[in-house]
Design a protein around this motif. Sequence first.
Motif, short mmCIF file in Angstrom:
data_model
loop_
_atom_site.label_atom_id
_atom_site.label_comp_id
_atom_site.label_asym_id
_atom_site.label_seq_id
_atom_site.Cartn_x
_atom_site.Cartn_y
_atom_site.Cartn_z
N TYR A 325 -28.88 -49.60 65.07
CA TYR A 325 -29.35 -48.49 64.24
C TYR A 325 -30.44 -47.71 64.97
CZ TYR A 325 -30.89 -46.24 59.86
OH TYR A 325 -31.21 -45.35 58.88
N GLN A 326 -30.37 -46.38 64.92
CA GLN A 326 -31.30 -45.54 65.68
C GLN A 326 -31.22 -44.09 65.21
OE1 GLN A 326 -29.34 -44.59 69.80
NE2 GLN A 326 -28.66 -46.66 69.23
N LYS A 327 -32.13 -43.28 65.73
CA LYS A 327 -32.14 -41.83 65.49
C LYS A 327 -32.27 -41.48 64.00
CE LYS A 327 -29.09 -40.82 69.44
NZ LYS A 327 -27.83 -40.16 69.85
N ARG A 328 -33.11 -42.22 63.26
CA ARG A 328 -33.22 -41.99 61.83
C ARG A 328 -34.68 -41.90 61.40
NH1 ARG A 328 -28.50 -41.76 63.16
NH2 ARG A 328 -26.69 -42.27 61.85
N LYS A 329 -34.90 -41.31 60.22
CA LYS A 329 -36.22 -41.25 59.59
C LYS A 329 -36.25 -42.24 58.44
CE LYS A 329 -39.56 -37.83 57.88
NZ LYS A 329 -39.73 -36.39 57.53
N VAL A 330 -37.35 -43.01 58.33
CA VAL A 330 -37.38 -44.15 57.42
C VAL A 330 -38.68 -44.15 56.61
CG1 VAL A 330 -37.36 -46.67 57.26
CG2 VAL A 330 -35.91 -45.51 58.96
N GLY A 331 -38.57 -44.51 55.33
CA GLY A 331 -39.72 -44.71 54.46
C GLY A 331 -39.59 -46.01 53.70
N PHE A 332 -40.71 -46.46 53.05
CA PHE A 332 -40.71 -47.77 52.41
C PHE A 332 -41.37 -47.73 51.04
CE2 PHE A 332 -41.16 -48.47 57.03
CZ PHE A 332 -39.96 -49.13 57.27
N ILE A 333 -40.86 -48.59 50.16
CA ILE A 333 -41.51 -48.92 48.89
C ILE A 333 -41.64 -50.44 48.86
CG2 ILE A 333 -41.32 -48.93 46.38
CD1 ILE A 333 -39.60 -46.40 46.61
N GLN A 334 -42.89 -50.92 48.74
CA GLN A 334 -43.10 -52.37 48.65
C GLN A 334 -43.64 -52.73 47.28
OE1 GLN A 334 -46.11 -54.09 51.16
NE2 GLN A 334 -47.58 -52.43 50.82
N ASN A 335 -43.37 -53.97 46.88
CA ASN A 335 -43.83 -54.45 45.58
C ASN A 335 -44.36 -55.87 45.74
OD1 ASN A 335 -44.34 -54.84 42.88
ND2 ASN A 335 -42.25 -54.37 42.19
N GLY A 336 -45.34 -56.22 44.93
CA GLY A 336 -45.89 -57.57 44.93
C GLY A 336 -46.92 -57.70 43.82
N THR A 337 -46.98 -58.85 43.18
CA THR A 337 -47.90 -59.02 42.06
C THR A 337 -49.32 -59.32 42.52
OG1 THR A 337 -46.16 -59.70 40.55
CG2 THR A 337 -48.39 -60.43 40.00
N TRP A 338 -49.47 -60.21 43.50
CA TRP A 338 -50.82 -60.55 43.94
C TRP A 338 -51.08 -60.23 45.41
CZ3 TRP A 338 -47.14 -64.13 42.50
CH2 TRP A 338 -46.65 -64.99 43.48
#
Length: 387
Positions: A325-338
């Motif tokens: 996988y390459q040549k792409r734009k990426v973003g993130f959503i993370q989740n966690g309680t503590w």
Amino acid sequence: MNKNITNSVVYVGVDDKTLDLFEGQYPVPNGMAYNSYVILDEKITVMDGVDERAVDEWLDNVEKALDGKKPEYIVVQHLEPDHSAGVSSFIAKYPDVKVVANAQIFRMATQFGIEVAEDKKVTVKEGDTLDLGSHKLNFVMAPMVHWPEVMMTYESSEKILFAADAFGKFGTLDTDEDWACEARRYYFNICGKFGPQVSAVLAKADALDIEIICSLHGPILTENLEYYINLYKTWAAYDVEAEGVFVVYASMHGNTAKAAELLKEELLAQGCKKVAMHDLARDMFSEAIEDAFKYGKLVLASPTYETELMPIVSMFLHDLEHKNYQKRKVGFIQNGTWAPMSGKFMKAGFEKLSDITFCDTMVTIKSTVSDANKEEIKQLAKEILAD
């Protein structure tokens, strides 16, 4: 199933509607086609075999096409068992037949229980020609598309490319569906790792005058060949095929899924024309791989799970790395309680890849989506859509 492709080339392959998993891992709800062809000429030639599940039907189809005649050759282009399993039975039925293959195929054949007498071997290499009478077969080596021994065969009189697994797709021949979707899923999951090798073979194909493409899976292609070839060039180069954003997520209790849905709504509100979305745990995993390569922009959302990623997200990242996988734009959503940590691991996975651009905003959810998170999601949508 027999049908004429041309006056002298007959399809003798088999549709298998009982198969549930291709290569033991890819769901095929519409089954699979194992394609084989007979060239009727002075020296009758059979192109490839089929899977062991379909050998008896294939041999019957070949016998009908031969109509009492005997084959001179069987060409083995690819040793994977879904194409070579019937070769031994074919040799037993037609003991005088000569087997045409390259040296690598003959070296590997015994590993699949295929024994060919030395005087029945016709070993070919790049650029060799085999004269059948009015037809002439020209051999094109295609190593690592997607096994090391693969070759293709160009028949020059009728301008047919027997393309081995290239240009194939999931699904039987009588399945009424768009070619590109299942061909794309097939390509990136089966051949995606080998883009440079596919590009090299496509460069060879550019020098050929092709009017028909006969793959070992899927339909015979006879029209608008430029469309199929150009798609393959895009895929092999890891270029973006379609504009849009792919939102892919895993969710433990539904809160990360809600964040993904909010992002989709925001992307559409900001003018994005296409948002594809996958739940890694529930949707077909191989389709997630397909869409990751189809679109140029991806947002991955995951909860933190036992201080790491959910296993299905780790598997997704591993597959993307494995498929180059390459040549792409990426973003993130993370989740966690503590202790939200999934974003760190997701980003680390993409940092291993080539030519990845990251969004500055990482949405960090603590258990449920807050008003502040909604603003972060708006900002992430803006960044992922920006050129």
